[in-house]
Structure formats: structure tokens, C-alpha cells
Design a protein around this motif. Sequence first.
Motif, PDB file in Angstrom:
ATOM      1  N   GLU A 140       0.832  -1.207   0.000  1.00  0.00           N
ATOM      2  CA  GLU A 140       0.000   0.000   0.000  1.00  0.00           C
ATOM      3  C   GLU A 140       0.867   1.257   0.000  1.00  0.00           C
ATOM      4  OE1 GLU A 140      -2.319  -0.686   3.516  1.00  0.00           O
ATOM      5  OE2 GLU A 140      -3.964  -1.602   2.399  1.00  0.00           O
ATOM      6  N   LEU A 141       1.885   1.261   0.842  1.00  0.00           N
ATOM      7  CA  LEU A 141       2.756   2.428   0.915  1.00  0.00           C
ATOM      8  C   LEU A 141       3.516   2.639  -0.397  1.00  0.00           C
ATOM      9  CD1 LEU A 141       4.146   2.030   4.543  1.00  0.00           C
ATOM     10  CD2 LEU A 141       2.613   3.827   3.721  1.00  0.00           C
ATOM     11  N   ALA A 142       3.977   1.546  -0.980  1.00  0.00           N
ATOM     12  CA  ALA A 142       4.760   1.656  -2.212  1.00  0.00           C
ATOM     13  C   ALA A 142       3.893   2.007  -3.414  1.00  0.00           C
ATOM     14  CB  ALA A 142       5.513   0.355  -2.469  1.00  0.00           C
ATOM     15  N   TYR A 143       2.775   1.314  -3.580  1.00  0.00           N
ATOM     16  CA  TYR A 143       2.007   1.476  -4.807  1.00  0.00           C
ATOM     17  C   TYR A 143       0.909   2.527  -4.726  1.00  0.00           C
ATOM     18  CZ  TYR A 143       4.657  -2.289  -6.707  1.00  0.00           C
ATOM     19  OH  TYR A 143       5.705  -3.035  -7.171  1.00  0.00           O
ATOM     20  N   PHE A 144       0.300   2.702  -3.563  1.00  0.00           N
ATOM     21  CA  PHE A 144      -0.776   3.667  -3.470  1.00  0.00           C
ATOM     22  C   PHE A 144      -0.303   5.028  -2.977  1.00  0.00           C
ATOM     23  CE2 PHE A 144      -3.412  -0.307  -2.870  1.00  0.00           C
ATOM     24  CZ  PHE A 144      -3.807  -0.349  -4.194  1.00  0.00           C
ATOM     25  N   GLU A 145       0.759   5.049  -2.184  1.00  0.00           N
ATOM     26  CA  GLU A 145       1.297   6.327  -1.731  1.00  0.00           C
ATOM     27  C   GLU A 145       2.531   6.743  -2.506  1.00  0.00           C
ATOM     28  OE1 GLU A 145       1.430   7.402   2.381  1.00  0.00           O
ATOM     29  OE2 GLU A 145      -0.046   5.873   2.891  1.00  0.00           O
ATOM     30  N   GLY A 146       3.087   5.827  -3.292  1.00  0.00           N
ATOM     31  CA  GLY A 146       4.217   6.159  -4.135  1.00  0.00           C
ATOM     32  C   GLY A 146       5.541   6.282  -3.414  1.00  0.00           C
ATOM     33  N   LEU A 147       5.679   5.620  -2.263  1.00  0.00           N
ATOM     34  CA  LEU A 147       6.930   5.695  -1.516  1.00  0.00           C
ATOM     35  C   LEU A 147       7.949   4.711  -2.085  1.00  0.00           C
ATOM     36  CD1 LEU A 147       5.634   5.831   2.180  1.00  0.00           C
ATOM     37  CD2 LEU A 147       6.135   7.733   0.641  1.00  0.00           C
ATOM     38  N   SER A 148       9.214   5.081  -2.014  1.00  0.00           N
ATOM     39  CA  SER A 148      10.294   4.181  -2.402  1.00  0.00           C
ATOM     40  C   SER A 148      10.492   3.147  -1.287  1.00  0.00           C
ATOM     41  CB  SER A 148      11.587   4.964  -2.608  1.00  0.00           C
ATOM     42  OG  SER A 148      12.047   5.461  -1.361  1.00  0.00           O
ATOM     43  N   SER A 149      11.287   2.128  -1.563  1.00  0.00           N
ATOM     44  CA  SER A 149      11.569   1.117  -0.536  1.00  0.00           C
ATOM     45  C   SER A 149      12.221   1.744   0.689  1.00  0.00           C
ATOM     46  CB  SER A 149      12.475   0.015  -1.096  1.00  0.00           C
ATOM     47  OG  SER A 149      11.808  -0.698  -2.101  1.00  0.00           O
ATOM     48  N   THR A 150      13.123   2.675   0.463  1.00  0.00           N
ATOM     49  CA  THR A 150      13.785   3.363   1.574  1.00  0.00           C
ATOM     50  C   THR A 150      12.773   4.149   2.396  1.00  0.00           C
ATOM     51  OG1 THR A 150      15.813   3.528   0.277  1.00  0.00           O
ATOM     52  CG2 THR A 150      15.594   5.026   2.152  1.00  0.00           C
ATOM     53  N   GLU A 151      11.868   4.848   1.721  1.00  0.00           N
ATOM     54  CA  GLU A 151      10.849   5.627   2.417  1.00  0.00           C
ATOM     55  C   GLU A 151       9.889   4.724   3.187  1.00  0.00           C
ATOM     56  OE1 GLU A 151      10.604   9.458  -0.621  1.00  0.00           O
ATOM     57  OE2 GLU A 151       9.513   7.611  -1.112  1.00  0.00           O
ATOM     58  N   VAL A 152       9.549   3.566   2.616  1.00  0.00           N
ATOM     59  CA  VAL A 152       8.684   2.608   3.320  1.00  0.00           C
ATOM     60  C   VAL A 152       9.399   2.117   4.573  1.00  0.00           C
ATOM     61  CG1 VAL A 152       7.582   0.336   3.197  1.00  0.00           C
ATOM     62  CG2 VAL A 152       7.420   1.898   1.247  1.00  0.00           C
ATOM     63  N   ALA A 153      10.680   1.787   4.448  1.00  0.00           N
ATOM     64  CA  ALA A 153      11.455   1.317   5.596  1.00  0.00           C
ATOM     65  C   ALA A 153      11.477   2.371   6.706  1.00  0.00           C
ATOM     66  CB  ALA A 153      12.876   0.966   5.167  1.00  0.00           C
ATOM     67  N   GLU A 154      11.672   3.620   6.317  1.00  0.00           N
ATOM     68  CA  GLU A 154      11.684   4.703   7.306  1.00  0.00           C
ATOM     69  C   GLU A 154      10.317   4.870   7.959  1.00  0.00           C
ATOM     70  OE1 GLU A 154      13.105   8.087   5.119  1.00  0.00           O
ATOM     71  OE2 GLU A 154      15.145   7.288   5.013  1.00  0.00           O
ATOM     72  N   ARG A 155       9.269   4.851   7.153  1.00  0.00           N
ATOM     73  CA  ARG A 155       7.905   5.042   7.672  1.00  0.00           C
ATOM     74  C   ARG A 155       7.539   3.953   8.665  1.00  0.00           C
ATOM     75  NH1 ARG A 155       2.831   6.879   5.285  1.00  0.00           N
ATOM     76  NH2 ARG A 155       4.083   8.446   4.255  1.00  0.00           N
ATOM     77  N   LEU A 156       7.904   2.694   8.343  1.00  0.00           N
ATOM     78  CA  LEU A 156       7.528   1.569   9.200  1.00  0.00           C
ATOM     79  C   LEU A 156       8.587   1.231  10.243  1.00  0.00           C
ATOM     80  CD1 LEU A 156       5.951  -0.801   6.503  1.00  0.00           C
ATOM     81  CD2 LEU A 156       4.778   0.767   8.073  1.00  0.00           C
ATOM     82  N   ALA A 157       9.713   1.914  10.184  1.00  0.00           N
ATOM     83  CA  ALA A 157      10.831   1.667  11.102  1.00  0.00           C
ATOM     84  C   ALA A 157      11.262   0.207  11.062  1.00  0.00           C
ATOM     85  CB  ALA A 157      10.471   2.098  12.533  1.00  0.00           C
ATOM     86  N   ILE A 158      11.469  -0.287   9.831  1.00  0.00           N
ATOM     87  CA  ILE A 158      11.951  -1.650   9.628  1.00  0.00           C
ATOM     88  C   ILE A 158      13.120  -1.604   8.642  1.00  0.00           C
ATOM     89  CG2 ILE A 158       9.755  -2.783  10.145  1.00  0.00           C
ATOM     90  CD1 ILE A 158       9.241  -3.018   7.134  1.00  0.00           C
ATOM     91  N   PRO A 159      13.967  -2.638   8.639  1.00  0.00           N
ATOM     92  CA  PRO A 159      15.099  -2.651   7.696  1.00  0.00           C
ATOM     93  C   PRO A 159      14.614  -2.697   6.247  1.00  0.00           C
ATOM     94  CG  PRO A 159      15.381  -4.312   9.413  1.00  0.00           C
ATOM     95  CD  PRO A 159      13.992  -3.779   9.543  1.00  0.00           C
TER      96      PRO A 159
END
Length: 188
Positions: A140-159
Amino acid sequence: MATPISDPELAAAMARGDSNALGVLYDRHATVMLATAGRILGNQREAEDLVHDVLLEAWAKAADYDRERGSVRTWLLVRLRSRALDRLRRSGRIRVQTMEARTIDESLPAQADDPGQSLDHARVRAALQELSEPQRRVLELAYFEGLSSTEVAERLAIPIGTVKSRTAAGLARLRAVMHDYTTGGRPR
């Protein structure tokens, strides 16, 4: 009554220089492309410009289309998403609306008059529900919000490796579920 030309046949016709084929693809896919671009960019005029640019790019690179890698619609939407994210990055804009504020139904492009698209949207919504929550959240974060993998990792606080493995597993699961839906089987 003439049989409609398939999207792959239209892509091949475009590669041979048939401008009418581009018009037919526009008629078939512009609605979902505009909705997707509008959602990512947050501006209808920018979305219209982007759809125009992506279709011109598709015209120029029609020979690159490979039906083994996916449908023409997917080929167009992947190009569109990539170009939209490039524009957002260049402009320094970031998305602030979170998925918690929307439902999956609101995240998918508006349904057109085409009953086939309505069925596709219903299948995608059902397929998304088949994913684990961590997989669905990353997609959802990557495809619907357009976040990169790095941005998804930061948002979710995961590697970032976790993001990539959840993305790969989620996409594999979606492919399997969508294949089952389209072949009349039940999701695995």
C-alpha cells in the motif's frame, strides 16, 4: 461485427507506426491512467500532462513491449507510476496522506464504464485482502502512496531488506491469487 483488436496487437501496430493504435489504447486506458496519476501527483493538470508524456513514450518504445512480462495496461501503468514518482522527487513534494486515512477501495482508480475493469478492481481488492497485514502495508505504501523502498522502511521503522522481502512475497502472493481468480480457481 469486427473482433476488437487486443492490446498486444495494438502495441505491435504502434511499433509499426500505426497512430490509430495509439488512439485506441488511449481510449481504453486513459481513465485509469488519469486517476492513478492524479492520485500520485495530487494535481489534475499535472496528471493530464503526465498521461500525455507516458503515451508518447509508449508510442516511441512500443517495440519494447513484451507480453511475457505483463499486460499492456500494466506496462503503461508501471511507466506512469515511475514517471510520476520521478516528478515528485524532482519537485521535492512528498505524500502526507497515510493509508490509515483511506480504505483500499478509495486507493484504487475510479471504475470506468467497462464491466471488465470493475471485475478487475473487485479481484484486486479481494486479492489484497488475502495478503498478510505486513505485506499489504508495504505494498500500500509503495504502490498507493508512491513511496520508495527506503521511504517505506523509514515510515515503518523496519530494515530495507524486510521491506524488499515483504514486497517480493506480497507480489508473488498477489500474482498467485490473481491467477487463481482469472482461471476460475479459488485462491491458494
